[in-house]
Design an enzyme around this catalytic site. Structure first.
Site, mmCIF file in Angstrom:
data_model
loop_
_atom_site.group_PDB
_atom_site.id
_atom_site.type_symbol
_atom_site.label_atom_id
_atom_site.label_comp_id
_atom_site.label_asym_id
_atom_site.label_seq_id
_atom_site.Cartn_x
_atom_site.Cartn_y
_atom_site.Cartn_z
ATOM 1 N N HIS A 12 27.550 1.903 2.984
ATOM 2 C CA HIS A 12 27.058 1.874 1.592
ATOM 3 C C HIS A 12 26.274 0.584 1.314
ATOM 4 O O HIS A 12 26.492 -0.444 1.974
ATOM 5 C CB HIS A 12 28.237 1.979 0.625
ATOM 6 C CG HIS A 12 29.212 0.848 0.755
ATOM 7 N ND1 HIS A 12 29.009 -0.367 0.157
ATOM 8 C CD2 HIS A 12 30.362 0.735 1.463
ATOM 9 C CE1 HIS A 12 29.993 -1.182 0.471
ATOM 10 N NE2 HIS A 12 30.839 -0.539 1.267
ATOM 11 N N ARG A 63 31.137 4.201 -3.948
ATOM 12 C CA ARG A 63 29.995 3.440 -3.428
ATOM 13 C C ARG A 63 29.328 4.147 -2.253
ATOM 14 O O ARG A 63 28.106 4.039 -2.070
ATOM 15 C CB ARG A 63 30.428 2.008 -3.054
ATOM 16 C CG ARG A 63 31.578 1.873 -2.072
ATOM 17 C CD ARG A 63 32.110 0.456 -2.104
ATOM 18 N NE ARG A 63 33.135 0.120 -1.117
ATOM 19 C CZ ARG A 63 34.446 0.291 -1.295
ATOM 20 N NH1 ARG A 63 34.906 0.843 -2.409
ATOM 21 N NH2 ARG A 63 35.296 -0.096 -0.355
ATOM 22 N N GLU A 90 37.086 3.231 3.391
ATOM 23 C CA GLU A 90 37.221 1.854 3.881
ATOM 24 C C GLU A 90 38.663 1.626 4.333
ATOM 25 O O GLU A 90 39.588 2.339 3.916
ATOM 26 C CB GLU A 90 36.847 0.892 2.748
ATOM 27 C CG GLU A 90 36.894 -0.592 3.094
ATOM 28 C CD GLU A 90 36.096 -0.972 4.335
ATOM 29 O OE1 GLU A 90 36.508 -0.559 5.451
ATOM 30 O OE2 GLU A 90 35.087 -1.675 4.198
ATOM 31 N N HIS A 184 31.858 3.002 5.376
ATOM 32 C CA HIS A 184 32.202 1.621 5.002
ATOM 33 C C HIS A 184 32.202 0.676 6.217
ATOM 34 O O HIS A 184 32.311 1.133 7.357
ATOM 35 C CB HIS A 184 33.589 1.625 4.361
ATOM 36 C CG HIS A 184 33.634 2.541 3.194
ATOM 37 N ND1 HIS A 184 33.416 2.122 1.906
ATOM 38 C CD2 HIS A 184 33.798 3.892 3.134
ATOM 39 C CE1 HIS A 184 33.462 3.159 1.100
ATOM 40 N NE2 HIS A 184 33.697 4.246 1.807
HETATM 41 O O1 LIG Z 1 36.403 -6.008 1.462
HETATM 42 C C1 LIG Z 1 36.316 -5.014 2.200
HETATM 43 O O2 LIG Z 1 36.844 -3.927 1.962
HETATM 44 C C2 LIG Z 1 35.520 -5.131 3.501
HETATM 45 C C3 LIG Z 1 34.158 -4.531 3.356
HETATM 46 O O3 LIG Z 1 33.472 -4.998 2.229
HETATM 47 O O4 LIG Z 1 35.406 -6.484 3.803
HETATM 48 P P1 LIG Z 1 35.512 -7.178 5.240
HETATM 49 O O5 LIG Z 1 34.095 -7.242 5.799
HETATM 50 O O6 LIG Z 1 36.020 -8.547 4.887
HETATM 51 O O7 LIG Z 1 36.430 -6.407 6.106
#
Ligand SMILES: O=C(O)[C@@H](CO)OP(=O)(O)O
Length: 250
Positions: A12, A63, A90, A184
């Site tokens: 996204h 998103r 995610e 994600h």
């Molecule tokens: O905050 C989150 O869910 C992820 C993606 O934005 O972050 P990170 O890259 O720190 O795993």
């Protein structure tokens, strides 16, 4: 249909919480203004590369859905069939959801921060169901029962994502459809780990940029015939470096 099969992965566009540098996970935040621009540009990149998706798979998070809608509008493919699954969501970030990344690194130290953020099998602390950042009472997950995560490490994401890859995405690929998966940072890291055969240790180094299509040609066994190609490699490299540096952002 026979190989090669075409798979397009799209993280996204930038979300409001990416912009604010907050751990997001399953919290359903929307795209930022920059994120909507990135999503629309992803559609232009697809159209210019003559990569027109025949079917879309998205997570249940807004998103990713917004990103797919904006990209497909630009590519004039809003009409394609869509399947959505929590298995593409995610990574659930547990008790870190809603926390500032730089403040978390400052509080717990870089080693613990990176362990939670990028190690393969260390989940963050469990998120309590009473938290304002919990999804325990979110109707979209009502049917999950005991499958509803309260925290996840990347290994957990691989384990809940791969069954969907096999049951839903693979048949579309084998039918010769150009498949767009809009998801994600960490659910796509899980999928790329599988496709590229990345080790549990090396996956820590992989970061996926927002809003840039990543294209794979797959063989009969649905494994890549060559490396995945970003449609804008320069922007992808800059975007991945920015994701990697999030703990240091002031
Ligand atoms: O905050 C989150 O869910 C992820 C993606 O934005 O972050 P990170 O890259 O720190 O795993």
């Amino acid at each position: 249909m026979s190989a090669p099969y075409t798979l397009v992965l799209l993280r996204h566009g930038q979300s409001t919480w990416n912009q604010q540098n907050l751990f997001t996970g399953w919290v359903d935040v929307r795209l930022s203004e920059q994120g909507t621009t990135e999503a629309a540009r992803a559609g232009v990149l697809l159209k210019d590369a003559d990569l027109l998706p025949d079917v879309l798979h998205t997570s249940l998070l807004s998103r990713a859905i917004q990103t797919a809608n904006l990209a497909l509008e630009e590519a004039d493919r809003m009409w394609i069939p869509v399947k959505r699954s929590w298995r593409l969501n995610e990574r659930h970030y547990g008790g870190l959801q809603g926390l500032d990344k730089a403040a978390t690194q400052a509080k717990f130290g870089q080693e613990q921060f990176m362990l939670w953020r990028r190690s393969y099998d260390t989940p963050p602390p469990v998120l309590d169901d009473s938290s304002e950042f919990s999804q325990a009472h979110d109707p979209r997950y009502a049917d999950l029962g005991p499958d509803l995560p309260r925290t996840e490490c990347l290994k957990d994401v691989v384990e809940r994502m791969l069954p969907y890859w096999q049951s839903d995405i693979a048949p579309d690929l084998r039918a010769g459809k150009t498949v767009l998966v809009t998801a994600h940072g960490n659910s796509l890291r899980a999928l790329v780990k599988h496709l590229d055969g990345i080790s549990d240790a090396d996956i820590a180094e992989l970061n996926i940029p927002t809003g840039i299509p990543l294209v794979y040609q797959l063989g009969e066994d649905l494994m890549p015939l060559g490396p995945g190609q970003y449609l804008d490699p320069e922007a992808a490299a800059a975007g991945a470096a920015a994701v990697a540096a999030q703990g240091n952002k002031k």
